[in-house]
Design a protein around this motif. Structure first.
Motif, mmCIF file in Angstrom:
data_model
loop_
_atom_site.group_PDB
_atom_site.id
_atom_site.type_symbol
_atom_site.label_atom_id
_atom_site.label_comp_id
_atom_site.label_asym_id
_atom_site.label_seq_id
_atom_site.Cartn_x
_atom_site.Cartn_y
_atom_site.Cartn_z
ATOM 1 N N ILE A 156 -15.961 16.465 8.358
ATOM 2 C CA ILE A 156 -15.669 16.077 9.744
ATOM 3 C C ILE A 156 -15.317 17.348 10.501
ATOM 4 O O ILE A 156 -14.340 18.032 10.165
ATOM 5 C CB ILE A 156 -14.505 15.076 9.847
ATOM 6 C CG1 ILE A 156 -14.776 13.847 8.972
ATOM 7 C CG2 ILE A 156 -14.299 14.645 11.298
ATOM 8 C CD1 ILE A 156 -13.605 12.872 8.921
ATOM 9 N N VAL A 211 -19.552 11.558 19.244
ATOM 10 C CA VAL A 211 -19.710 11.612 17.794
ATOM 11 C C VAL A 211 -21.183 11.800 17.462
ATOM 12 O O VAL A 211 -22.043 11.093 17.996
ATOM 13 C CB VAL A 211 -19.191 10.318 17.124
ATOM 14 C CG1 VAL A 211 -19.485 10.328 15.631
ATOM 15 C CG2 VAL A 211 -17.702 10.155 17.383
ATOM 16 N N LEU A 231 -19.450 7.568 8.596
ATOM 17 C CA LEU A 231 -19.431 7.121 9.984
ATOM 18 C C LEU A 231 -18.771 5.751 10.106
ATOM 19 O O LEU A 231 -18.008 5.496 11.054
ATOM 20 C CB LEU A 231 -20.860 7.078 10.530
ATOM 21 C CG LEU A 231 -21.017 6.753 12.017
ATOM 22 C CD1 LEU A 231 -20.319 7.801 12.878
ATOM 23 C CD2 LEU A 231 -22.498 6.672 12.371
ATOM 24 N N LEU A 266 -15.051 6.324 9.872
ATOM 25 C CA LEU A 266 -14.568 6.919 11.124
ATOM 26 C C LEU A 266 -14.456 5.859 12.213
ATOM 27 O O LEU A 266 -13.465 5.816 12.965
ATOM 28 C CB LEU A 266 -15.504 8.037 11.572
ATOM 29 C CG LEU A 266 -15.097 8.777 12.847
ATOM 30 C CD1 LEU A 266 -14.011 9.798 12.531
ATOM 31 C CD2 LEU A 266 -16.295 9.472 13.494
ATOM 32 N N ASP A 267 -15.436 4.973 12.279
ATOM 33 C CA ASP A 267 -15.396 3.906 13.278
ATOM 34 C C ASP A 267 -14.226 2.965 13.023
ATOM 35 O O ASP A 267 -13.537 2.541 13.964
ATOM 36 C CB ASP A 267 -16.720 3.138 13.246
ATOM 37 C CG ASP A 267 -16.758 2.038 14.283
ATOM 38 O OD1 ASP A 267 -16.775 2.346 15.491
ATOM 39 O OD2 ASP A 267 -16.748 0.851 13.891
ATOM 40 N N LEU A 273 -15.074 5.621 20.755
ATOM 41 C CA LEU A 273 -16.124 6.530 20.314
ATOM 42 C C LEU A 273 -17.436 6.195 21.002
ATOM 43 O O LEU A 273 -17.674 5.061 21.401
ATOM 44 C CB LEU A 273 -16.333 6.427 18.798
ATOM 45 C CG LEU A 273 -15.138 6.641 17.872
ATOM 46 C CD1 LEU A 273 -15.587 6.491 16.422
ATOM 47 C CD2 LEU A 273 -14.490 7.988 18.109
ATOM 48 N N ASN A 282 -20.947 21.219 12.703
ATOM 49 C CA ASN A 282 -21.353 20.041 11.937
ATOM 50 C C ASN A 282 -22.844 20.065 11.602
ATOM 51 O O ASN A 282 -23.271 19.567 10.550
ATOM 52 C CB ASN A 282 -21.019 18.764 12.710
ATOM 53 C CG ASN A 282 -21.490 18.807 14.147
ATOM 54 O OD1 ASN A 282 -20.909 19.531 14.965
ATOM 55 N ND2 ASN A 282 -22.521 18.046 14.480
ATOM 56 N N ILE A 317 -20.116 14.841 10.170
ATOM 57 C CA ILE A 317 -19.907 14.232 11.483
ATOM 58 C C ILE A 317 -19.238 15.261 12.396
ATOM 59 O O ILE A 317 -18.274 15.918 12.002
ATOM 60 C CB ILE A 317 -19.032 12.971 11.384
ATOM 61 C CG1 ILE A 317 -19.823 11.838 10.726
ATOM 62 C CG2 ILE A 317 -18.525 12.538 12.753
ATOM 63 C CD1 ILE A 317 -19.038 10.561 10.541
ATOM 64 N N VAL A 377 -17.252 15.704 16.017
ATOM 65 C CA VAL A 377 -16.473 14.947 16.994
ATOM 66 C C VAL A 377 -16.041 15.899 18.101
ATOM 67 O O VAL A 377 -15.601 17.025 17.829
ATOM 68 C CB VAL A 377 -15.223 14.305 16.351
ATOM 69 C CG1 VAL A 377 -14.422 13.527 17.399
ATOM 70 C CG2 VAL A 377 -15.620 13.401 15.186
#
Length: 440
Positions: free
Chosen positions: A342, A356, A366, A369-370, A380, A389, A400, A402
């Motif tokens: 990340i 993202v 993912l 993360l969600d 997001l 990344n 991922i 961000v």
């Protein structure tokens, strides 16, 4: 930012306690430190950049991590070694322009250390369409020798070719400003041309064209811009696991974390370098990316104090992202293939949602993360994240990126006061919650 209280209980008491342990005060102090004068914008290879790496290594060591500095070569970094000059005269009046407000270095510019004065000319459309092989004597209606050439954003490359062929003084082209009226600084770009190239803001470009239509215009300009090779310095840290069935210790090498019988490896990364100060002006680089570094450092502090579980946590503070993501390119091939990455680039101003971008085999990461975002109240959205990344994803890792905003991006206005504490909190809580959920 949406309240986190309602959702955190769904992640268990450990998650709620860890997320609430995140400190905005600590993060803002880290942003102010990295944006300070002693680091001088943190450009790769500079004394300020090396000092920032040492400071970060010390902070990670205080958290109990095994820390290693890893160096690598970086080429083609643009270095503005003196303040450039641009002025123009027409109709009996001289206008002196301000660097980074009215004009800026074009990254394809040749080095022009001393001011050069010459008449300005436009290149007729017919000349731009003429084959260069015909030469100025047979195919060109305008002799560019010894003159500054005015070109627009779509024809500057062709204008450079004509200027090079005919021995012009240099090329003026156009580039926009940000919402605050600044022209952002960059240090990586296309190959250098054989003539100086200076970019002016649209209003200046228009005024030059109008003045030239009404009479002769004289331009004086310099562009002390050179390309250098230097050394980057990544900061890698590994937090040893100590639970039964895990392992402790290891070689501590940030370029090859992992090994043993770890069931899950997570890498939190953020680049700490900036574009560096101008010769006569500070560029603090508070949002890009002192903010992201501060949030990763705070997440690491909170997670290092948590029960380790089966997860191995590593952190990478990367150098030379602004010069072409050299730090992550150096690191990515040595990261174990099952590592989940990340990368946080910008945590200064969360608007509607955090951007993202997922790459590599990142579907499960993912989804976690969600879930973490829903529990912590962080909105997001899918968005392009052209940062480190992508280097990890290109190496085949689940990666991922961000981003949560960069007010004042790469300008003197990128100051610590524009980094919002709520956004820092959102970023660090999101990282903490994601790692905790991965570890359960």
């Amino acid at each position: 930012m949406t309240s986190t209280a309602a959702g955190l209980g769904q992640g268990g008491p450990d998650l709620a306690a860890l997320v609430e342990a995140v400190s905005a005060t600590r993060m803002h102090a880290a942003v102010r430190e990295l944006a300070g004068d002693r680091y001088a914008g943190r450009r790769v290879g500079s004394p300020g950049g090396r000092a920032a790496a040492s400071w970060l290594a010390a902070r990670l060591g205080e958290l109990g991590a095994q820390v290693q500095l890893s160096e690598f070569d970086v080429a083609g970094v643009r270095e503005l070694y003196a303040t450039p000059v641009l002025a123009w005269s027409g109709a009996g009046r001289t206008r002196h322009l301000e660097h980074r407000r009215d004009f800026v270095e074009h990254l394809a510019s040749a080095d022009l250390p001393h001011p050069r004065t010459a008449l300005l000319t436009k290149v007729p459309e017919t000349d731009l369409e003429t084959d260069l092989e015909t030469g100025p004597e047979t195919g060109s209606e305008t002799d560019l020798r010894g003159r500054w050439v005015l070109a627009d954003a779509t024809t500057w490359g062709r204008a450079c070719e004509l200027a090079e062929a005919q021995g012009a003084a240099g090329v003026l082209t156009v580039r926009g400003t940000d919402a605050d009226g600044w022209m952002p600084k960059m240090i990586a770009g296309p190959p250098a041309r054989a003539v100086p190239v200076i970019a002016v803001r649209p209003e200046v470009h228009r005024h030059l064209g109008e003045a030239l239509d009404n009479g002769p215009v004289q331009v004086t300009g310099s562009m002390p811009l050179r390309q250098i090779a230097t050394r980057g310095r990544n900061v890698h840290a590994r937090f040893p696991r100590t639970e039964t069935g895990g392992h402790q210790g290891g070689d501590g090498h940030g370029d090859g974390p992992g090994g043993g019988n770890a069931r899950l490896r997570v890498l939190l990364s953020a680049h700490y370098d900036g574009v560096g100060d101008d010769p006569d002006r500070r560029l603090p680089a508070a949002a890009d990316n002192a903010s992201g570094v501060a949030a990763v450092l705070e997440a690491a502090r909170v997670l290092a104090a948590a029960p380790p579980g089966a997860l191995e946590l590593t952190v990478a503070f990367l150098d030379a992202e602004e010069a072409g993501a050299w730090g992550s390119a150096h690191h990515a091939p040595a990261v174990p293939p099952d590592t989940l990455v990340i990368n946080l680039d910008g945590a200064a101003q969360l608007h509607e949602a955090a951007a993202v971008e997922a790459g590599g085999p990142a579907h499960a990461l993912l989804a976690t993360l969600d879930q973490a975002a829903r529990l912590t109240g962080v909105p997001l959205k899918a968005g392009a994240m052209a940062s480190d990344n992508r280097r990890y994803a290109a190496a085949g890792l689940a990666s991922i990126g961000v981003g949560m905003g960069m007010p004042g991006y790469q300008t003197p206005a990128e100051t610590p006061d524009r980094v919002q504490p709520d956004t820092l909190m959102a970023a660090a809580r999101l990282l903490v919650a994601t790692v905790v959920l991965l570890n359960t």
